[in-house]
Design a protein around this motif. Structure first.
Motif, PDB file in Angstrom:
ATOM      1  N   GLU A   1       0.826  -1.209   0.000  1.00 25.25           N
ATOM      2  CA  GLU A   1       0.000   0.000   0.000  1.00 25.25           C
ATOM      3  C   GLU A   1       0.857   1.255   0.000  1.00 25.25           C
ATOM      4  O   GLU A   1       0.586   2.208  -0.742  1.00 25.25           O
ATOM      5  CB  GLU A   1      -0.917  -0.001   1.230  1.00 25.25           C
ATOM      6  CG  GLU A   1      -1.912   1.151   1.230  1.00 25.25           C
ATOM      7  CD  GLU A   1      -2.902   1.061   2.371  1.00 25.25           C
ATOM      8  OE1 GLU A   1      -3.560   2.072   2.653  1.00 25.25           O
ATOM      9  OE2 GLU A   1      -3.017  -0.021   2.973  1.00 25.25           O
TER      10      GLU A   1
ATOM     11  N   LYS B   1       2.685   2.141  -3.353  1.00 22.64           N
ATOM     12  CA  LYS B   1       1.876   2.902  -4.307  1.00 22.64           C
ATOM     13  C   LYS B   1       1.925   4.391  -3.988  1.00 22.64           C
ATOM     14  O   LYS B   1       2.022   5.228  -4.893  1.00 22.64           O
ATOM     15  CB  LYS B   1       0.435   2.399  -4.271  1.00 22.64           C
ATOM     16  CG  LYS B   1      -0.460   2.983  -5.351  1.00 22.64           C
ATOM     17  CD  LYS B   1      -1.829   2.326  -5.338  1.00 22.64           C
ATOM     18  CE  LYS B   1      -2.714   2.887  -6.447  1.00 22.64           C
ATOM     19  NZ  LYS B   1      -4.060   2.260  -6.442  1.00 22.64           N
ATOM     20  N   GLU B   2       1.890   4.748  -2.690  1.00 22.03           N
ATOM     21  CA  GLU B   2       1.949   6.153  -2.288  1.00 22.03           C
ATOM     22  C   GLU B   2       3.256   6.807  -2.754  1.00 22.03           C
ATOM     23  O   GLU B   2       3.254   7.899  -3.322  1.00 22.03           O
ATOM     24  CB  GLU B   2       1.867   6.268  -0.761  1.00 22.03           C
ATOM     25  CG  GLU B   2       0.542   5.852  -0.149  1.00 22.03           C
ATOM     26  CD  GLU B   2       0.622   5.854   1.371  1.00 22.03           C
ATOM     27  OE1 GLU B   2       1.673   6.242   1.907  1.00 22.03           O
ATOM     28  OE2 GLU B   2      -0.359   5.454   2.017  1.00 22.03           O
TER      29      GLU B   2
ATOM     30  N   GLY C   1       3.607   7.066  -6.545  1.00 21.08           N
ATOM     31  CA  GLY C   1       2.733   8.128  -7.049  1.00 21.08           C
ATOM     32  C   GLY C   1       3.386   9.490  -6.930  1.00 21.08           C
ATOM     33  O   GLY C   1       3.305  10.317  -7.841  1.00 21.08           O
TER      34      GLY C   1
ATOM     35  N   GLU D   1      10.124  -2.551  -9.149  1.00 19.19           N
ATOM     36  CA  GLU D   1       8.692  -2.387  -9.417  1.00 19.19           C
ATOM     37  C   GLU D   1       8.478  -2.312 -10.929  1.00 19.19           C
ATOM     38  O   GLU D   1       8.544  -1.256 -11.545  1.00 19.19           O
ATOM     39  CB  GLU D   1       8.174  -1.105  -8.734  1.00 19.19           C
ATOM     40  CG  GLU D   1       8.298  -1.107  -7.227  1.00 19.19           C
ATOM     41  CD  GLU D   1       7.368  -2.112  -6.580  1.00 19.19           C
ATOM     42  OE1 GLU D   1       6.333  -2.466  -7.183  1.00 19.19           O
ATOM     43  OE2 GLU D   1       7.671  -2.541  -5.448  1.00 19.19           O
TER      44      GLU D   1
ATOM     45  N   PHE E   1       5.606  -0.094 -12.369  1.00 17.65           N
ATOM     46  CA  PHE E   1       5.977   1.323 -12.341  1.00 17.65           C
ATOM     47  C   PHE E   1       6.950   1.645 -13.471  1.00 17.65           C
ATOM     48  O   PHE E   1       6.811   2.660 -14.159  1.00 17.65           O
ATOM     49  CB  PHE E   1       6.604   1.670 -10.988  1.00 17.65           C
ATOM     50  CG  PHE E   1       7.155   3.063 -10.929  1.00 17.65           C
ATOM     51  CD1 PHE E   1       6.316   4.142 -10.689  1.00 17.65           C
ATOM     52  CD2 PHE E   1       8.503   3.315 -11.141  1.00 17.65           C
ATOM     53  CE1 PHE E   1       6.808   5.437 -10.642  1.00 17.65           C
ATOM     54  CE2 PHE E   1       9.006   4.605 -11.089  1.00 17.65           C
ATOM     55  CZ  PHE E   1       8.151   5.665 -10.841  1.00 17.65           C
TER      56      PHE E   1
END
Length: 244
Positions: free
Chosen positions: A174, A177-178, A181, A199, A202
């Motif tokens: 989780e 992803k933050e 981003g 990743e 990404f």
């Protein structure tokens, strides 16, 4: 082709009898996002450390803009102002608040006015979605929040280039992803970015250009989507089959 802003030519580096980089060629244009992927121990992180002069090379050349990083007369502090780097470990000062962590280097290293730096630091904390956490201490934050503070701290030095070394490796899905981003937002604003990452999603979505390294060499490089969809080298294909 855009002219390269970061350029490595035939870069070699050994630690003792172990060759870590075996003639690496790599370029990143200004405002481009490039990712380096590959198995552990392939030399990816060492490439970033050579660009920022944290590791001195044994041979070849490294250039950032008009600065020859391999010049023995290099002003390392001036280079570090131009080239920010964020590591897997956050390296925040636990006894300082979030705001103090972000403000410290511009005040102490760049000698910028405190009021000016505070305005910028608060804006950067808002940019990385940490408004309201200015007076928290690192120990009160999640890993993803601490990593975003580390990114804001690096940006507060107003670099021209941002290097990211496996910045999500220690995070849960989780918070990964933050953090990714935030990096995408920074890149979308035109920051030149070079990332070492595991990743793959990404890398496919965010990178303009992709480098695959193995055993200290760039085995394959090209537009990210093309490398993912049609890798030309057997080693790249084998790696991607394992991780995708």
């Amino acid at each position: 082709m855009k002219s390269p802003f970061i350029e490595l030519k035939d870069v070699r580096k050994s630690f003792g009898n172990t060759a870590v980089l075996n003639g690496v060629d790599l370029t990143v244009a200004r405002s481009e996002v490039a990712c380096i992927i590959g198995p552990s121990g392939s030399g990816k992180s060492t490439v970033l450390r050579c660009i920022n002069a944290l590791t001195r090379i044994d041979g070849g050349s490294v250039r950032v803009g008009d600065t020859r990083v391999d010049d023995p007369r290099l002003d390392a502090q001036a280079l570090h102002r131009r080239v920010g780097i964020v590591f897997q470990g956050y390296n925040l000062f636990p006894h300082c608040t979030v705001l103090q962590n972000v403000m410290m280097a511009p005040i102490q290293v760049l000698r910028r006015p405190r009021d000016e730096v505070e305005v910028q630091a608060r804006a950067l904390l808002a940019k990385v979605h940490l408004a309201g956490k200015e007076h928290a201490y690192p120990g009160e934050l999640s890993g993803g929040q601490q990593q975003r503070v580390a990114i804001a701290r690096s940006l507060c030095m107003q670099p021209e280039v941002m290097l990211f070394d496996e910045v999500t490796a220690a995070l849960d899905p989780e918070t990964v992803k933050e953090v990714l981003g935030v990096i995408q937002e920074i890149a979308a604003e035109g920051m030149t970015c070079l990332l070492v990452t595991h990743e793959m999603r990404f890398a496919r979505e965010a990178a303009d250009y992709l480098y695959f390294m193995d055993h200290g060499k760039v085995v394959e490089h090209g537009i990210a989507g093309q490398v993912f969809d049609a890798p030309a080298d057997a080693r790249t294909r084998a790696f991607l089959e394992k991780v995708l």
